[in-house]
Design an enzyme around this catalytic site. Sequence first.
Site, PDB file in Angstrom:
ATOM      1  CG  ASN A  86      75.201 -26.603 -23.060  1.00 27.89           C
ATOM      2  OD1 ASN A  86      74.869 -27.725 -22.700  1.00 27.89           O
ATOM      3  ND2 ASN A  86      75.980 -25.816 -22.325  1.00 27.89           N
ATOM      4  N   GLY A  87      71.869 -27.661 -23.212  1.00 24.68           N
ATOM      5  CA  GLY A  87      70.874 -27.631 -22.141  1.00 24.68           C
ATOM      6  C   GLY A  87      69.765 -28.617 -22.438  1.00 24.68           C
ATOM      7  CE  LYS A 102      87.761 -30.868 -16.220  1.00 24.20           C
ATOM      8  NZ  LYS A 102      87.806 -32.040 -15.342  1.00 24.20           N
ATOM      9  CG  HIS A 145      80.332 -54.896   8.350  1.00 27.68           C
ATOM     10  ND1 HIS A 145      79.959 -55.656   9.434  1.00 27.68           N
ATOM     11  CD2 HIS A 145      81.182 -53.948   8.825  1.00 27.68           C
ATOM     12  CE1 HIS A 145      80.539 -55.169  10.530  1.00 27.68           C
ATOM     13  NE2 HIS A 145      81.298 -54.142  10.181  1.00 27.68           N
ATOM     14  CB  CYS A 203      76.384 -29.312 -25.535  1.00 31.22           C
ATOM     15  SG  CYS A 203      75.340 -30.759 -25.718  1.00 31.22           S
ATOM     16  CD1 TRP A 245      78.499 -36.306 -22.763  1.00 26.36           C
ATOM     17  CD2 TRP A 245      76.435 -35.848 -22.017  1.00 26.36           C
ATOM     18  NE1 TRP A 245      78.200 -37.196 -21.766  1.00 26.36           N
ATOM     19  CE2 TRP A 245      76.942 -36.951 -21.295  1.00 26.36           C
ATOM     20  CE3 TRP A 245      75.161 -35.392 -21.729  1.00 26.36           C
ATOM     21  CZ2 TRP A 245      76.217 -37.586 -20.288  1.00 26.36           C
ATOM     22  CZ3 TRP A 245      74.424 -36.027 -20.720  1.00 26.36           C
ATOM     23  CH2 TRP A 245      74.971 -37.113 -20.011  1.00 26.36           C
TER      24      TRP A 245
HETATM   25  C1  G6P Z   1      81.427 -34.409 -14.057  1.00 26.78           C
HETATM   26  C2  G6P Z   1      82.906 -34.576 -14.233  1.00 26.78           C
HETATM   27  C3  G6P Z   1      83.550 -34.926 -12.901  1.00 26.78           C
HETATM   28  C4  G6P Z   1      83.196 -33.861 -11.866  1.00 26.78           C
HETATM   29  C5  G6P Z   1      81.688 -33.699 -11.733  1.00 26.78           C
HETATM   30  C6  G6P Z   1      81.336 -32.488 -10.895  1.00 26.78           C
HETATM   31  O1  G6P Z   1      80.837 -35.639 -13.785  1.00 26.78           O
HETATM   32  O2  G6P Z   1      83.188 -35.578 -15.192  1.00 26.78           O
HETATM   33  O3  G6P Z   1      84.956 -34.959 -13.062  1.00 26.78           O
HETATM   34  O4  G6P Z   1      83.738 -34.223 -10.643  1.00 26.78           O
HETATM   35  O5  G6P Z   1      81.115 -33.473 -13.027  1.00 26.78           O
HETATM   36  O6  G6P Z   1      81.792 -31.342 -11.560  1.00 26.78           O
HETATM   37  P1  G6P Z   1      82.150 -29.966 -10.913  1.00 26.78           P
HETATM   38  O7  G6P Z   1      82.575 -29.111 -12.079  1.00 26.78           O
HETATM   39  O8  G6P Z   1      80.904 -29.458 -10.266  1.00 26.78           O
HETATM   40  O9  G6P Z   1      83.241 -30.171  -9.940  1.00 26.78           O
END
Ligand code: G6P
Length: 614
Positions: A101-102, A609, A510, A2, A75
């Site tokens: 957001n949260g 992200k 495996h 968000c 989101w």
């Molecule tokens: C989200 C993003 C990923 C990222 C992950 C961890 O899932 O889509 O690309 O690797 O968060 O984020 P960070 O900011 O802690 O690296």
Amino acid sequence: MCGIVGYLGCRDAYPVLIKGLHRLEYRGYDSAGIALISGDNELNVYKSKGKVADLERFAESKDISGNIGIAHTRWATHGEPNDANAHPHYSQSRSLALIHNGIIENYTSLRAEMESKGFTFRSNTDTEVIVYLVEYIMQTNRVDLCTAVQLALHQVVGAYAIALISKENPDEIIAARKSSPLVVGIGEDEFFLASDATPIVEYTDRVVYLNDEEIAILRRGEALKVLNLNNVEITPEIKKLAVNLSQLEKGGFPHFMLKEIHEQPRTLQNCIRGRINMEGTNVVLSGVIDNREKFLQAKRIIIVACGTSWHAALIGEHLIEDLCRIPVEVEYASEFRYRNPVILPGDIVIAISQSGETADTLAAIELAKSKGAFIYGICNAVGSSIPRATHSGSYIHVGPEIGVASTKAFTGQVTVLSMLALSIARQKDTIDVDTFTRLVKELQDIPNKIAKVLEQAEAIRDLSKTFTYAHNFIYLGRGYNYPAALEGALKLKEISYIHAEGYPAAEMKHGPIALIDAEMPVVAIATTDSIYEKTISNIQEIKARKGKVIAIVSEGDETVHNIADYCIEVPRTAEPLTPIVASIPLQLLAYYIAVNKGRDVDQPRNLAKSVTVE
Ligand code: G6P
């Protein structure tokens, strides 16, 4: 997760807010909305399912006047993405509007309480209860908006970054945060508010990052005021932004992801700059130097991270164990936080995060801190929550990463981990001078080697066409390249929606080898390293079952060329650094396959992200 934007000043708020939402869209993009107080004091809220562009189409025929407003890109966590659940949310009387957001964890009980008092809710979100509660407190306690927000937040359990406006007071935005980021930009007679600095950077470079349980009062004609929930005034620390506008634009590339892949020679140069001396005889990470004794005495290192950062952590494990002879454990932050992990004196916890805001990683840090561990952060986003929550750390300095699928941040993280391992190894004397000097030299040469891989982008694009309609993919690697295989598979999954699995190559026999037939593309990282021969045997096993092998090989390799169906060459480098170079063709392959499939590469479905909820 968000995106929040706010504006108060003399400009028209709408264009500032919409532009801000576009910049924050990487944080979530299933619905968007805006609230504006017009010249005649109407509080207008417009919201729409879909992306910010859908909101613009919806709002263009409406009254979008006003010099104050708040806006949100969502989101979804509670309630499906639709118009009603999009933010902002009105209060019951529609005189307040709020964005959030949260996650409000106790929203069901708060909502039931409000419903028992006769309130009717208009959405299925956890958010709406806050704005109802604030209004209820204002009315029953006869207090102003800020006091009502303070009182309401005392009742709220969970994570929030919120912003509110009131039609009764068209010259004020109240904002607050706990565990979700919020930045205030200070201009000339104007204020900006956002989840991160990207919507602010083109207007001002003076920002204040709010801390947990702080409330910002943005009032026309007054200086920024910051209070805590108990009404104690806090002097805001104004910081200068280092980000520039060009870093936030696509610079002629069709997608941020492609731009970020191509930026890597430069971003890694920035990452290394100033940390390796001219002669290549010393690696200096100030965080390691400042805490030299802790690293020298460390009995164990635990690395916590999520997603791509977790893959970087796995490479860090190899590097640190290999070069520093310190045992390392790598943990998913989301699992670590809910175990009762054993943290012993002499343990160091390293937290890796691009955004610096990942809720699970932050919680893992707090848990490790409470058990007395020394915490070292490896982050990209300057001023974000994780660098502030850790005792020390290193930024990766690769600039803002906007594409949701991480690329340049991953290589930056591995580069910092390489420097960290080299620096500790040198001081611990677990590496001989020749090996150290050779590795440092190779590290300095990595940007040039990545540039060479990028010259093959067209060829990889052509190759990608063969696999546009594949339903599954397997990625294989061993040793240092096993995490690179995991990361390659994740990239493909994230942006093309093709099912992909990463495996240590020898583990195939495996079980997963049962999946191999002529329809199964297998990407095998087979660079010339200490287990090259073993990897070749694993490729032979795939070929014997008619799998289609795309091999990532070292320049000049002949053996694998004779076995694999397709080969992509990468320059030779020292074994611990191969995952950095080998990742580049995997990023490009995933990118082009996703483009061939017409996917929304920068904003793939269901992802965000910055994951600020657990
Ligand atoms: C989200 C993003 C990923 C990222 C992950 C961890 O899932 O889509 O690309 O690797 O968060 O984020 P960070 O900011 O802690 O690296």
